[in-house]
Design an enzyme around this catalytic site. Structure first.
Site, PDB file in Angstrom:
ATOM      1  CG  ASN A   1       0.905  -4.886  -5.800  1.00 48.61           C
ATOM      2  OD1 ASN A   1       1.034  -3.913  -5.984  1.00 48.61           O
ATOM      3  ND2 ASN A   1       1.443  -6.038  -6.104  1.00 48.61           N
TER       4      ASN A   1
ATOM      5  CE  LYS B   1       1.873  -6.274  -9.440  1.00 44.98           C
ATOM      6  NZ  LYS B   1       1.807  -7.854 -10.889  1.00 44.98           N
TER       7      LYS B   1
ATOM      8  CG  HIS C   1       2.346  -9.685  -5.139  1.00 44.27           C
ATOM      9  ND1 HIS C   1       2.958 -10.244  -5.878  1.00 44.27           N
ATOM     10  CD2 HIS C   1       1.670  -9.358  -5.234  1.00 44.27           C
ATOM     11  CE1 HIS C   1       2.377  -9.976  -6.983  1.00 44.27           C
ATOM     12  NE2 HIS C   1       1.674  -9.069  -6.439  1.00 44.27           N
TER      13      HIS C   1
ATOM     14  CD  GLU D   1       4.776  -8.696  -9.258  1.00 43.71           C
ATOM     15  OE1 GLU D   1       4.377  -9.229 -10.104  1.00 43.71           O
ATOM     16  OE2 GLU D   1       4.695  -8.231  -8.906  1.00 43.71           O
TER      17      GLU D   1
ATOM     18  CD  GLU E   1      -1.147 -10.979  -6.322  1.00 45.93           C
ATOM     19  OE1 GLU E   1      -2.526 -10.160  -6.898  1.00 45.93           O
ATOM     20  OE2 GLU E   1      -0.339 -11.568  -6.301  1.00 45.93           O
TER      21      GLU E   1
ATOM     22  N   GLY F   1       0.315 -10.960 -14.305  1.00 44.23           N
ATOM     23  CA  GLY F   1       0.141  -9.439 -15.293  1.00 44.23           C
ATOM     24  C   GLY F   1       0.490 -10.193 -16.834  1.00 44.23           C
TER      25      GLY F   1
END
Length: 247
Positions: free
Chosen positions: A10, A12, A94, A96, A164, A170
């Site tokens: 990914n 991003k 996801h 995010e 996740e 991150g």
């Protein structure tokens, strides 16, 4: 049936035309383990570029897709547009997007239903926050996310699940192999109880959350970890080492 190991990258909201081309060239030149399914997800602007340049063995995914046919939905991309562009995969749910863009479990499930019913496979993401983990609610949170998905879909063949933990994305923090395996096993148990033994046996469950070339080998040995959804490391040459971690 043995589950084929799967590694997704990914990107991003990262990359330029030149840097994305460089990543693809690196993957094209590398000897990738043929027993691993590799799929990369560049920003939407570069999907066509990647599909045109990547060798056919490498799948390409969008990072999001809408749950309606083409129409007056400014800023969205449709499933039919992905298919028209040779894009067979999308990431959905996801963390995010769930947190920053406030996508609900139901929204993610609706998108997943529309994509899979119209021929695009989905890397469906789930996971808990640090507060939820510390409160002992990890499995409860994931079960709620899974239940929303089950309420809208009946065919799981085009779905890969990615666990996740939000606190590990991150941050450099990684769930221990034991923590990851525990959650993966609980997801598979949930599938057995709530869907079917067949779906539980066949559905791949990926781990995502600061996966690197350093920790991937140990994680890949766990019986319920069927691959990875890689973030930052997918932008680096070491992504090849993650893809080949079982070779």
């Amino acid at each position: 049936m043995a589950r084929k190991f799967f590694v997704g990258g990914n990107f991003k909201m990262n990359g330029t035309i030149s840097s994305v081309k460089e990543i693809v060239e690196n993957l094209n030149k590398a000897q990738l383990d043929p027993n691993v399914e590799t799929v990369i997800a560049p920003p939407a602007l570069y999907l066509l570029l990647v599909r045109e340049h990547a060798k056919k063995e490498i799948g390409v995914a969008a990072q999001n897709v809408y749950d309606k046919p083409n129409g007056a939905f400014t800023g969205e991309i449709s499933v039919s547009q992905l298919k028209d562009s040779g894009i067979d995969w999308t990431i959905l749910g996801h963390s995010e997007r769930r947190t920053i863009l406030a996508e609900s479990d139901q929204t993610v499930a609706s998108k997943t239903k529309y994509a899979t019913e119209n021929g695009v496979s989905v890397i469906w993401c789930c996971g808990e926050s640090l507060e939820q983990r510390e409160a002992g609610k990890t499995l409860e949170v994931i079960a709620t996310q899974l239940s929303a998905l089950k309420a809208q879909i009946s065919d799981w063949k085009k779905i890969v699940i990615a666990y996740e933990p939000i606190w590990a994305i991150g941050t450099g923090k990684v769930a221990t192999t034991e923590q990851a395996q525990e959650v993966h096993a609980s997801i598979r148990d949930w599938l057995v109880k709530e869907v079917s033994q067949t779906v539980a046996d066949e559905t791949r469950i990926l781990y995502g959350g600061s996966v690197s070339e350093k920790n991937c080998k140990d994680l890949s040995k766990e019986k319920d970890i069927d691959g990875f959804l890689v973030g930052g490391a997918s932008l680096k040459p070491a992504f090849v080492d993650i893809i080949n971690c079982k070779a």
